[in-house]
Design a protein around this motif. Sequence first.
Motif, short mmCIF file in Angstrom:
data_model
loop_
_atom_site.label_atom_id
_atom_site.label_comp_id
_atom_site.label_asym_id
_atom_site.label_seq_id
_atom_site.Cartn_x
_atom_site.Cartn_y
_atom_site.Cartn_z
N UNK A 140 -21.19 55.55 2.54
CA UNK A 140 -21.64 54.19 2.20
C UNK A 140 -22.94 54.21 1.40
N UNK A 141 -23.99 54.86 1.95
CA UNK A 141 -25.30 54.81 1.32
C UNK A 141 -25.35 55.58 0.00
N UNK A 142 -24.63 56.72 -0.06
CA UNK A 142 -24.70 57.55 -1.26
C UNK A 142 -23.49 57.36 -2.17
N UNK A 143 -22.27 57.50 -1.64
CA UNK A 143 -21.06 57.41 -2.47
C UNK A 143 -20.68 55.97 -2.79
N UNK A 144 -21.29 55.01 -2.09
CA UNK A 144 -21.02 53.58 -2.36
C UNK A 144 -19.53 53.27 -2.35
N UNK A 145 -18.84 53.73 -1.31
CA UNK A 145 -17.40 53.47 -1.22
C UNK A 145 -17.15 51.97 -1.23
N UNK A 150 -10.00 55.50 -3.80
CA UNK A 150 -9.27 56.61 -3.21
C UNK A 150 -10.28 57.66 -2.78
N UNK A 151 -10.14 58.15 -1.54
CA UNK A 151 -11.17 58.99 -0.93
C UNK A 151 -10.53 60.28 -0.40
N UNK A 152 -11.21 61.40 -0.63
CA UNK A 152 -10.81 62.70 -0.07
C UNK A 152 -11.91 63.18 0.86
N UNK A 153 -11.56 63.39 2.13
CA UNK A 153 -12.52 63.81 3.14
C UNK A 153 -12.10 65.17 3.68
N UNK A 172 -12.22 49.42 3.54
CA UNK A 172 -11.01 49.05 2.80
C UNK A 172 -10.72 49.97 1.62
N UNK A 173 -10.92 51.28 1.83
CA UNK A 173 -10.48 52.24 0.81
C UNK A 173 -8.97 52.19 0.69
N UNK A 242 -15.53 58.82 -13.35
CA UNK A 242 -16.63 58.20 -12.61
C UNK A 242 -16.58 58.50 -11.12
N UNK A 243 -15.98 59.64 -10.76
CA UNK A 243 -15.89 60.04 -9.36
C UNK A 243 -17.24 60.45 -8.81
#
Length: 350
Positions: A140-145, A150-153, A172-173, A242-243
């Motif tokens: 949240x604070x850095x990647x500003x999801x 679309x997210x890869x963890x 809500x990704x 812009x990833x």
Amino acid sequence: MSSSDSMKAVLIKDGQGPIENLYIGDCPQPQPTKPGQVLVKVKMFGLNRMDISQREGQYPLPPGASEILGVEFSGTVAELGPNVHDYLVGDEVFGLTSGGAYAEYVLVNAGMLLPKPSKLSWEQAAAIPEAWITAYQALVAIANVKEGDDVLIHAGASGVGIAAIQLANRFKANRIITTAGSQEKLDFLRSMPLPPTDTINYKTEDFSSRAREITAGKGVDVIIDFIAQDYWNRNISSLALDGRMVLLATLGGESMPTDAEITPILYKRLRIQGTTLRSRSLEYQCGLVEGFKRDVLNGLEGCNTGSQGEDGHLKIYVHKVYKWTEIQEAHREMELNKNSGKIIVEVTQA
């Protein structure tokens, strides 16, 4: 209380070494003499991989940090320092500290504390701070999801991974893709009420190819990574235009691979940022704690690894609770890397 008061704590014979060097001994009890300080009587503390590194002498401590292991805990307020107005003696709390949680008492700044919700047990509260606030910081604070990302963890079954998957759902990704190294861990992740949309066994599949396939060739907008070197090129390949990639550890190597791909960073306009939490300024960490309290805390619900609770709630997963007389066994469990959820230790009579 006098400065001569002592307490029990988990100490390390010779200051560093193998698991067998851990023991419970006497040491001075800290005192809340500075403005904003709170002394907490610890009931439970959480284990983290940095504890293993610190025990082995491989983790440099932040300036002023206690040499006693441990950065997260739950307990009750025992004593207040000057200018503390948000808590009273006896309040049930949990929180983060730069060190010292493997003890009967821990000294912490009031801004790093959170009130323990009555619906959470002591072990569930102790399982929150490091994993959840790190995940909140990265995602949240850095990647500003944001909604639709679309997210890869990576390391999905780790404490941070489990928290990040659920936070990605909360924010809500779109596609939430995660990696883990065993079918057991992947099955566990898919069983969560707020699960990943897609899971990848990194030992048997190429996560980069799968991520592009899952996103119809676009790539992912956000990556949360702990591996670094071994995953570098595949992470770069996995990212969309812009990833954003946030590096939280270097488990796969501390230097760049010799064939590191740099050009795609330019043409895909990628943003890559490394971060830590423990070494950050007190002001920064207090800001994160406040943001977490505002955005996440009320949605948390506790459950053990084997139970899932109600759909739609953020879950705190506790793998196992040890008594602190079993601290060596607890560290062995973490080193085996078989846990899904947090390993917690209860402070009991030695």
